[in-house]
Design a protein around this motif. Sequence first.
Motif, PDB file in Angstrom:
ATOM      1  N   PRO A  73       0.782  -1.247   0.000  1.00 19.62           N
ATOM      2  CA  PRO A  73       0.000   0.000   0.000  1.00 19.62           C
ATOM      3  C   PRO A  73       0.809   1.289   0.000  1.00 19.62           C
ATOM      4  O   PRO A  73       0.338   2.308  -0.474  1.00 19.62           O
ATOM      5  CB  PRO A  73      -0.852  -0.096   1.266  1.00 19.62           C
ATOM      6  CG  PRO A  73      -0.285  -1.205   2.074  1.00 19.62           C
ATOM      7  CD  PRO A  73       0.536  -2.065   1.178  1.00 19.62           C
ATOM      8  N   ASN A  74       2.027   1.283   0.501  1.00 16.95           N
ATOM      9  CA  ASN A  74       2.821   2.517   0.563  1.00 16.95           C
ATOM     10  C   ASN A  74       3.935   2.538  -0.482  1.00 16.95           C
ATOM     11  O   ASN A  74       4.880   3.308  -0.374  1.00 16.95           O
ATOM     12  CB  ASN A  74       3.421   2.696   1.964  1.00 16.95           C
ATOM     13  CG  ASN A  74       3.944   4.101   2.168  1.00 16.95           C
ATOM     14  OD1 ASN A  74       3.344   5.068   1.716  1.00 16.95           O
ATOM     15  ND2 ASN A  74       5.071   4.227   2.836  1.00 16.95           N
ATOM     16  N   CYS A  75       3.841   1.715  -1.506  1.00 17.68           N
ATOM     17  CA  CYS A  75       4.911   1.604  -2.487  1.00 17.68           C
ATOM     18  C   CYS A  75       4.988   2.840  -3.380  1.00 17.68           C
ATOM     19  O   CYS A  75       3.975   3.404  -3.779  1.00 17.68           O
ATOM     20  CB  CYS A  75       4.702   0.361  -3.334  1.00 17.68           C
ATOM     21  SG  CYS A  75       6.151  -0.063  -4.289  1.00 17.68           S
ATOM     22  N   HIS A  76       6.218   3.258  -3.663  1.00 20.06           N
ATOM     23  CA  HIS A  76       6.491   4.419  -4.505  1.00 20.06           C
ATOM     24  C   HIS A  76       7.507   4.035  -5.577  1.00 20.06           C
ATOM     25  O   HIS A  76       8.227   3.051  -5.424  1.00 20.06           O
ATOM     26  CB  HIS A  76       7.083   5.560  -3.667  1.00 20.06           C
ATOM     27  CG  HIS A  76       6.106   6.233  -2.783  1.00 20.06           C
ATOM     28  ND1 HIS A  76       5.516   5.609  -1.711  1.00 20.06           N
ATOM     29  CD2 HIS A  76       5.608   7.482  -2.813  1.00 20.06           C
ATOM     30  CE1 HIS A  76       4.696   6.465  -1.102  1.00 20.06           C
ATOM     31  NE2 HIS A  76       4.738   7.611  -1.756  1.00 20.06           N
ATOM     32  N   PHE A  77       7.565   4.824  -6.635  1.00 20.90           N
ATOM     33  CA  PHE A  77       8.597   4.636  -7.640  1.00 20.90           C
ATOM     34  C   PHE A  77       9.233   5.975  -7.956  1.00 20.90           C
ATOM     35  O   PHE A  77       8.683   7.028  -7.662  1.00 20.90           O
ATOM     36  CB  PHE A  77       8.059   3.955  -8.905  1.00 20.90           C
ATOM     37  CG  PHE A  77       7.049   4.758  -9.678  1.00 20.90           C
ATOM     38  CD1 PHE A  77       7.428   5.551 -10.745  1.00 20.90           C
ATOM     39  CD2 PHE A  77       5.704   4.682  -9.355  1.00 20.90           C
ATOM     40  CE1 PHE A  77       6.495   6.272 -11.475  1.00 20.90           C
ATOM     41  CE2 PHE A  77       4.765   5.393 -10.078  1.00 20.90           C
ATOM     42  CZ  PHE A  77       5.165   6.196 -11.145  1.00 20.90           C
ATOM     43  N   LEU A 132      12.008   1.322  -7.574  1.00 23.06           N
ATOM     44  CA  LEU A 132      10.794   0.977  -6.852  1.00 23.06           C
ATOM     45  C   LEU A 132      11.173   0.768  -5.396  1.00 23.06           C
ATOM     46  O   LEU A 132      12.208   0.151  -5.112  1.00 23.06           O
ATOM     47  CB  LEU A 132      10.216  -0.315  -7.448  1.00 23.06           C
ATOM     48  CG  LEU A 132       8.909  -0.846  -6.909  1.00 23.06           C
ATOM     49  CD1 LEU A 132       7.762   0.066  -7.340  1.00 23.06           C
ATOM     50  CD2 LEU A 132       8.672  -2.254  -7.436  1.00 23.06           C
ATOM     51  N   ALA A 133      10.368   1.286  -4.469  1.00 26.76           N
ATOM     52  CA  ALA A 133      10.676   1.131  -3.044  1.00 26.76           C
ATOM     53  C   ALA A 133       9.395   0.971  -2.239  1.00 26.76           C
ATOM     54  O   ALA A 133       8.361   1.553  -2.575  1.00 26.76           O
ATOM     55  CB  ALA A 133      11.454   2.339  -2.526  1.00 26.76           C
ATOM     56  N   SER A 134       9.484   0.213  -1.166  1.00 30.69           N
ATOM     57  CA  SER A 134       8.331   0.008  -0.296  1.00 30.69           C
ATOM     58  C   SER A 134       8.037   1.238   0.556  1.00 30.69           C
ATOM     59  O   SER A 134       6.956   1.369   1.106  1.00 30.69           O
ATOM     60  CB  SER A 134       8.554  -1.207   0.608  1.00 30.69           C
ATOM     61  OG  SER A 134       9.684  -0.981   1.434  1.00 30.69           O
TER      62      SER A 134
END
Length: 144
Positions: free
Chosen positions: A118-122, A133-135
């Motif tokens: 749910p909090n993943c960003h790129f 890509l990071a959690s």
Amino acid sequence: MQSPLQPISYAPRNAFAPIDLSAKWHEGVVSKIKVLRFAALSGLQSYENGSYLLPQATGVLEITGHRAGTVRTELIIGFSNSLDLPPPTFTLDETTAAGTLSLPSILFAPFLQIAGQPNCHFRLSSDGTLNGLASDPAMFKQWR
């Protein structure tokens, strides 16, 4: 320090200074994932999306994020059995900022799991070298 008899003023020093809302692509722009689409592929065919061509594709993640300035953000992560993977890329036009990453097939399942958090960003950058890509978005601060 102001004397107790003077009113406290909270007005900014220069109220008419322009605010720079442009995206800083050379530094890397981080976006939260809004939409994640994926496909598991046979590895017998190539995957093509515009100018991105991935030979022997075994999986693809198509990620759409929030807007950065006036453009929408997209990252395509391709997974392949090929030993000759295309380098990361970045393109920018009037409506879209798009990046690519190409990785070995063995990483498809872990990246799919990370991208589904749910909090993943790129992150996208102007030459593609900072695409990732990071959690947690704070992870990107460690790599500039």
